[in-house]
Design an enzyme around this catalytic site. Structure first.
Site, PDB file in Angstrom:
ATOM      1  N   LYS A 134       0.328  -2.826   3.587  1.00 45.00           N
ATOM      2  CA  LYS A 134       1.180  -1.860   2.897  1.00 45.00           C
ATOM      3  C   LYS A 134       2.388  -1.591   3.778  1.00 45.00           C
ATOM      4  CE  LYS A 134       1.359   2.606   0.554  1.00 45.00           C
ATOM      5  NZ  LYS A 134       0.586   3.674  -0.124  1.00 45.00           N
ATOM      6  N   GLU A 194      -1.270  -0.213   7.207  1.00 44.31           N
ATOM      7  CA  GLU A 194       0.004   0.387   6.805  1.00 44.31           C
ATOM      8  C   GLU A 194       0.845   0.823   8.012  1.00 44.31           C
ATOM      9  OE1 GLU A 194       1.954   3.859   3.929  1.00 44.31           O
ATOM     10  OE2 GLU A 194      -0.184   3.891   4.358  1.00 44.31           O
TER      11      GLU A 194
END
Length: 297
Positions: free
Chosen positions: A215, A178
């Site tokens: 993500k 992420e």
């Protein structure tokens, strides 16, 4: 292994989204305040984390929070260590709700340098991954933050993320990589182009079996991450809401047909501790339906 295979297939192929229930540290008071629990309502960390666990428990046990639309849920370590109805949280998610459990493993962000914030050191990562495996966790999440289109900074963020991802994979878990881009950045679009290039470069260094979930902030250019979504080493690309309202995040996500949601604040928008169970359930259904529809677009 049969469980892991079933969980992977669910995340990789089914329609739905991943709920982010992993607020921790500095973000916990803000999440509680959004829920109607103010700092004056609790005293010290123990009471604060008990309040947020109660909030998460209410979400997880709500009638709307099922495998019909929720594929997975990301937990904070204390939530993983806790129980719901006398049963470990991760077991409740998978065995009772059909929702794949993930664990936030990062220890927050370092100070900004070169327009980014790297992950803080994680000296006890090995022990945490072992505990996650024992608890029935499928994968992990580790968040960095990009503030501006600085090539050196973005390269450092992605290199660090993939280094951690390899450690997670070696432990038998699937990492959610992420590298968030700040949605308020004046150079958001340029930063995302740089990020996409770096991600594709690092994906090509992974070997068979070294698979990741990405993500990412919803890109300014719709479809920017389509090539990453199609990469053989990517299980799924999920989007964070990043401070957008639920409606804004869903409208933007719907323009990116190879991304699904992994929303936190947008999932809990409008929920309040003082709601009756019926009111709470109705509000949660509304958010889940919007997020699911955007993920299915």
């Amino acid at each position: 292994m049969a469980t892991k295979a079933a969980q992977r297939a669910r995340i990789a192929t089914e329609t739905g989204f991943i709920a982010a229930l992993d607020q921790s540290g500095g973000s916990t008071p803000k999440a509680l305040s959004q829920y109607g629990v103010e700092p004056s309502d609790y005293s010290g960390d123990a009471e604060m984390f008990a309040a947020v666990h109660a909030m998460r428990t209410r979400i997880i046990t709500a009638d709307a929070f099922t495998s019909d639309k929720v594929l997975g849920a990301i937990l904070f370590e204390r939530t993983m260590d806790g129980e719901i109805g006398g049963k470990p949280t991760a077991q409740v998610l998978w065995e009772d709700r059909g929702v794949v459990p993930f664990l936030k493993i990062d220890k927050g962000l370092a100070e900004e340098a070169n327009g980014v914030q790297l992950l803080n050191p994680m000296p006890e990562l090995g022990a945490l991954l072992a505990k996650a495996n024992a608890a029935g966790i499928f994968g992990t999440k580790e968040r960095s933050l990009i503030h501006s289109a600085n090539a050196d900074g973005i390269a450092a963020v992605v290199a660090q993320q993939f280094d951690v991802a390899r450690q997670v994979i070696a432990a038998g878990l699937v990492p959610i990589v992420e590298p968030e881009v700040n949605i308020h950045s004046d150079t958001k679009a340029e930063a995302e182009e740089m990020l996409n290039t770096e991600i594709l470069k690092h994906l090509d260094t992974l070997e068979d079996g070294q698979d990741v979930i990405l993500k990412l902030s919803i890109p300014s250019k719709p479809g920017l991450y389509d090539a990453a979504a199609d990469h053989a080493r990517v299980v799924r690309v999920v989007a964070l809401s990043g401070g957008y309202s639920t409606d804004e995040a869903c409208a933007l996500l719907a323009q990116n047909h190879k991304m699904i949601a992994s929303f936190s604040r947008a999932l809990a928008e409008g929920l309040n501790v003082k709601m009756t169970d019926a009111e709470f359930g109705a509000a949660l259904v509304g958010n889940i339906d919007k997020i699911y529809s955007a993920s299915a677009a």
